[in-house]
Structure formats: C-alpha cells, structure tokens
Motif scaffolding. Structure first.
Motif, PDB file in Angstrom:
ATOM      1  N   ARG A 139       0.628  -1.170  -0.052  1.00  0.00           N
ATOM      2  CA  ARG A 139      -0.119  -0.044  -0.023  1.00  0.00           C
ATOM      3  C   ARG A 139       0.742   1.106  -0.085  1.00  0.00           C
ATOM      4  NH1 ARG A 139      -2.657  -0.652   4.623  1.00  0.00           N
ATOM      5  NH2 ARG A 139      -0.948   0.780   5.547  1.00  0.00           N
ATOM      6  N   ASP A 140       1.948   1.251   0.769  1.00  0.00           N
ATOM      7  CA  ASP A 140       2.842   2.299   1.118  1.00  0.00           C
ATOM      8  C   ASP A 140       3.390   2.586  -0.468  1.00  0.00           C
ATOM      9  OD1 ASP A 140       2.080   2.739   3.516  1.00  0.00           O
ATOM     10  OD2 ASP A 140       3.831   2.298   4.421  1.00  0.00           O
ATOM     11  N   ALA A 141       3.794   1.507  -1.152  1.00  0.00           N
ATOM     12  CA  ALA A 141       4.530   1.707  -2.370  1.00  0.00           C
ATOM     13  C   ALA A 141       3.312   2.427  -3.443  1.00  0.00           C
ATOM     14  CB  ALA A 141       4.966   0.400  -2.944  1.00  0.00           C
ATOM     15  N   VAL A 142       2.390   1.725  -3.361  1.00  0.00           N
ATOM     16  CA  VAL A 142       1.124   2.149  -4.489  1.00  0.00           C
ATOM     17  C   VAL A 142       0.797   3.661  -4.144  1.00  0.00           C
ATOM     18  CG1 VAL A 142      -1.189   2.137  -5.001  1.00  0.00           C
ATOM     19  CG2 VAL A 142       0.445  -0.052  -4.682  1.00  0.00           C
ATOM     20  N   LEU A 143       0.734   3.961  -2.932  1.00  0.00           N
ATOM     21  CA  LEU A 143       0.265   5.597  -2.445  1.00  0.00           C
ATOM     22  C   LEU A 143       1.485   6.414  -2.829  1.00  0.00           C
ATOM     23  CD1 LEU A 143      -1.501   4.817   0.793  1.00  0.00           C
ATOM     24  CD2 LEU A 143      -2.367   5.489  -1.441  1.00  0.00           C
ATOM     25  N   GLY A 144       2.687   5.919  -2.764  1.00  0.00           N
ATOM     26  CA  GLY A 144       4.017   6.685  -2.782  1.00  0.00           C
ATOM     27  C   GLY A 144       4.189   6.893  -4.480  1.00  0.00           C
ATOM     28  N   THR A 145       3.846   6.011  -5.164  1.00  0.00           N
ATOM     29  CA  THR A 145       3.741   6.037  -6.726  1.00  0.00           C
ATOM     30  C   THR A 145       2.950   7.089  -7.137  1.00  0.00           C
ATOM     31  OG1 THR A 145       4.648   4.033  -6.938  1.00  0.00           O
ATOM     32  CG2 THR A 145       3.797   4.746  -8.706  1.00  0.00           C
ATOM     33  N   CYS A 146       1.522   6.930  -6.223  1.00  0.00           N
ATOM     34  CA  CYS A 146       0.502   7.805  -7.004  1.00  0.00           C
ATOM     35  C   CYS A 146       0.631   9.360  -6.539  1.00  0.00           C
ATOM     36  CB  CYS A 146      -0.834   7.244  -6.093  1.00  0.00           C
ATOM     37  SG  CYS A 146      -1.465   5.821  -6.825  1.00  0.00           S
ATOM     38  N   ALA A 147       1.417   9.374  -5.690  1.00  0.00           N
ATOM     39  CA  ALA A 147       1.730  10.780  -5.309  1.00  0.00           C
ATOM     40  C   ALA A 147       2.803  11.456  -6.018  1.00  0.00           C
ATOM     41  CB  ALA A 147       2.509  10.911  -3.739  1.00  0.00           C
ATOM     42  N   ALA A 148       3.830  10.435  -6.178  1.00  0.00           N
ATOM     43  CA  ALA A 148       4.882  10.875  -7.335  1.00  0.00           C
ATOM     44  C   ALA A 148       4.310  11.183  -8.807  1.00  0.00           C
ATOM     45  CB  ALA A 148       6.011   9.849  -7.395  1.00  0.00           C
ATOM     46  N   LEU A 149       3.380  10.488  -9.207  1.00  0.00           N
ATOM     47  CA  LEU A 149       2.621  10.696 -10.620  1.00  0.00           C
ATOM     48  C   LEU A 149       1.822  11.966 -10.646  1.00  0.00           C
ATOM     49  CD1 LEU A 149       1.606   6.918 -11.030  1.00  0.00           C
ATOM     50  CD2 LEU A 149       3.316   8.391 -12.385  1.00  0.00           C
ATOM     51  N   ALA A 192      -5.464   0.811  -0.899  1.00  0.00           N
ATOM     52  CA  ALA A 192      -4.889   2.167  -1.400  1.00  0.00           C
ATOM     53  C   ALA A 192      -5.948   3.202  -1.924  1.00  0.00           C
ATOM     54  CB  ALA A 192      -3.920   1.794  -2.501  1.00  0.00           C
ATOM     55  N   GLY A 193      -7.181   2.910  -1.847  1.00  0.00           N
ATOM     56  CA  GLY A 193      -8.309   3.609  -2.139  1.00  0.00           C
ATOM     57  C   GLY A 193      -8.972   3.659  -3.648  1.00  0.00           C
ATOM     58  N   PHE A 194      -8.384   2.590  -4.204  1.00  0.00           N
ATOM     59  CA  PHE A 194      -8.910   2.258  -5.744  1.00  0.00           C
ATOM     60  C   PHE A 194     -10.248   1.660  -5.591  1.00  0.00           C
ATOM     61  CE2 PHE A 194      -4.693   2.735  -6.518  1.00  0.00           C
ATOM     62  CZ  PHE A 194      -4.341   3.266  -7.701  1.00  0.00           C
ATOM     63  N   THR A 195     -11.053   1.916  -6.427  1.00  0.00           N
ATOM     64  CA  THR A 195     -12.418   1.552  -6.578  1.00  0.00           C
ATOM     65  C   THR A 195     -12.778   0.546  -8.019  1.00  0.00           C
ATOM     66  OG1 THR A 195     -13.335   3.333  -7.267  1.00  0.00           O
ATOM     67  CG2 THR A 195     -13.491   2.927  -4.963  1.00  0.00           C
ATOM     68  N   VAL A 196     -13.368  -0.447  -7.902  1.00  0.00           N
ATOM     69  CA  VAL A 196     -13.688  -1.070  -9.278  1.00  0.00           C
ATOM     70  C   VAL A 196     -14.502  -0.092 -10.105  1.00  0.00           C
ATOM     71  CG1 VAL A 196     -14.779  -2.950 -10.355  1.00  0.00           C
ATOM     72  CG2 VAL A 196     -13.602  -3.428  -8.163  1.00  0.00           C
ATOM     73  N   VAL A 197     -14.093  -0.011 -11.374  1.00  0.00           N
ATOM     74  CA  VAL A 197     -14.846   0.869 -12.191  1.00  0.00           C
ATOM     75  C   VAL A 197     -15.454  -0.030 -13.329  1.00  0.00           C
ATOM     76  CG1 VAL A 197     -14.833   2.577 -14.194  1.00  0.00           C
ATOM     77  CG2 VAL A 197     -13.010   2.809 -11.994  1.00  0.00           C
ATOM     78  N   ARG A 198     -15.218  -1.045 -13.600  1.00  0.00           N
ATOM     79  CA  ARG A 198     -15.695  -2.315 -14.411  1.00  0.00           C
ATOM     80  C   ARG A 198     -14.962  -3.553 -14.363  1.00  0.00           C
ATOM     81  NH1 ARG A 198     -13.414   1.202 -18.518  1.00  0.00           N
ATOM     82  NH2 ARG A 198     -11.819   0.463 -19.465  1.00  0.00           N
ATOM     83  N   GLU A 199     -15.677  -4.523 -14.707  1.00  0.00           N
ATOM     84  CA  GLU A 199     -14.670  -5.739 -14.678  1.00  0.00           C
ATOM     85  C   GLU A 199     -15.165  -6.146 -16.400  1.00  0.00           C
ATOM     86  OE1 GLU A 199     -15.927  -8.588 -11.752  1.00  0.00           O
ATOM     87  OE2 GLU A 199     -15.969  -6.999 -10.292  1.00  0.00           O
ATOM     88  N   ASN A 200     -13.932  -6.728 -16.802  1.00  0.00           N
ATOM     89  CA  ASN A 200     -13.946  -7.346 -18.162  1.00  0.00           C
ATOM     90  C   ASN A 200     -13.665  -8.736 -18.240  1.00  0.00           C
ATOM     91  OD1 ASN A 200     -13.836  -4.651 -19.223  1.00  0.00           O
ATOM     92  ND2 ASN A 200     -11.776  -4.602 -19.011  1.00  0.00           N
ATOM     93  N   ARG A 201     -14.340  -9.599 -19.128  1.00  0.00           N
ATOM     94  CA  ARG A 201     -14.113 -10.939 -19.347  1.00  0.00           C
ATOM     95  C   ARG A 201     -13.226 -11.078 -20.510  1.00  0.00           C
ATOM     96  NH1 ARG A 201     -19.775 -13.257 -17.133  1.00  0.00           N
ATOM     97  NH2 ARG A 201     -19.480 -12.659 -15.028  1.00  0.00           N
ATOM     98  N   ASP A 202     -12.330 -11.907 -20.488  1.00  0.00           N
ATOM     99  CA  ASP A 202     -11.642 -12.290 -21.707  1.00  0.00           C
ATOM    100  C   ASP A 202     -11.915 -13.762 -22.206  1.00  0.00           C
ATOM    101  OD1 ASP A 202      -9.885 -10.062 -21.538  1.00  0.00           O
ATOM    102  OD2 ASP A 202      -8.599 -11.021 -20.193  1.00  0.00           O
TER     103      ASP A 202
END
Length: 71
Positions: free
Chosen positions: A18-28, A54-64
């Motif tokens: 989570r810290d890695a994801v949040l840090g990356t999001c902040a840097a971006l 990390a605060g992400f939510t599902v926007v859509r689900e895809n099926r392959d």
C-alpha cells in the motif's frame, strides 16, 4: 497504468505494498498525472485487497474469451 505491484507472501499485511502504491500515486500526481489505473484479475484476492486498501475502486470488470486450439 500502474502494474504489477506485489508483496512477497511473508511480508503481506504490513502495509508495504500500500505504501509503495500510495507513494507512486503521489509521485505521479506531482508530475502532472490526472489519474492512475490498475488492471488485475478479480480472482487475485491479494491484489484486490492491496488496491482497495490504497483507495482504488472497481470501475468495471472485463471478461476475456479464448477459443481452444484445434488438435
């Protein structure tokens, strides 16, 4: 697009991923990014838990779909 992000099973649950994801999001965001997206299979429970924490939510689900090869 941010992926893949992983934490070794022995180190899960401590917030490192989570810290890695949040840090990356902040840097971006500091560099002007207006959005960050991830793509992971819903069956990947560890990844879903990480991105949700990390605060992400599902926007859509895809099926392959694939067709089996003919013998």
């Amino acid at each position: 697009m941010l992926e893949p992000v992983g934490t070794h099973p022995d180190h899960r649950g401590h917030g490192y991923g989570r810290d890695a994801v949040l840090g990356t999001c902040a840097a971006l965001a500091d560099r002007g990014a207006s959005a960050v997206a991830v793509v992971t299979p819903a069956r990947n429970e560890a990844a879903v838990a990480l991105y949700t924490s990390a605060g992400f939510t599902v926007v859509r689900e895809n099926r392959d779909w694939t067709r089996p090869r003919r013998a």
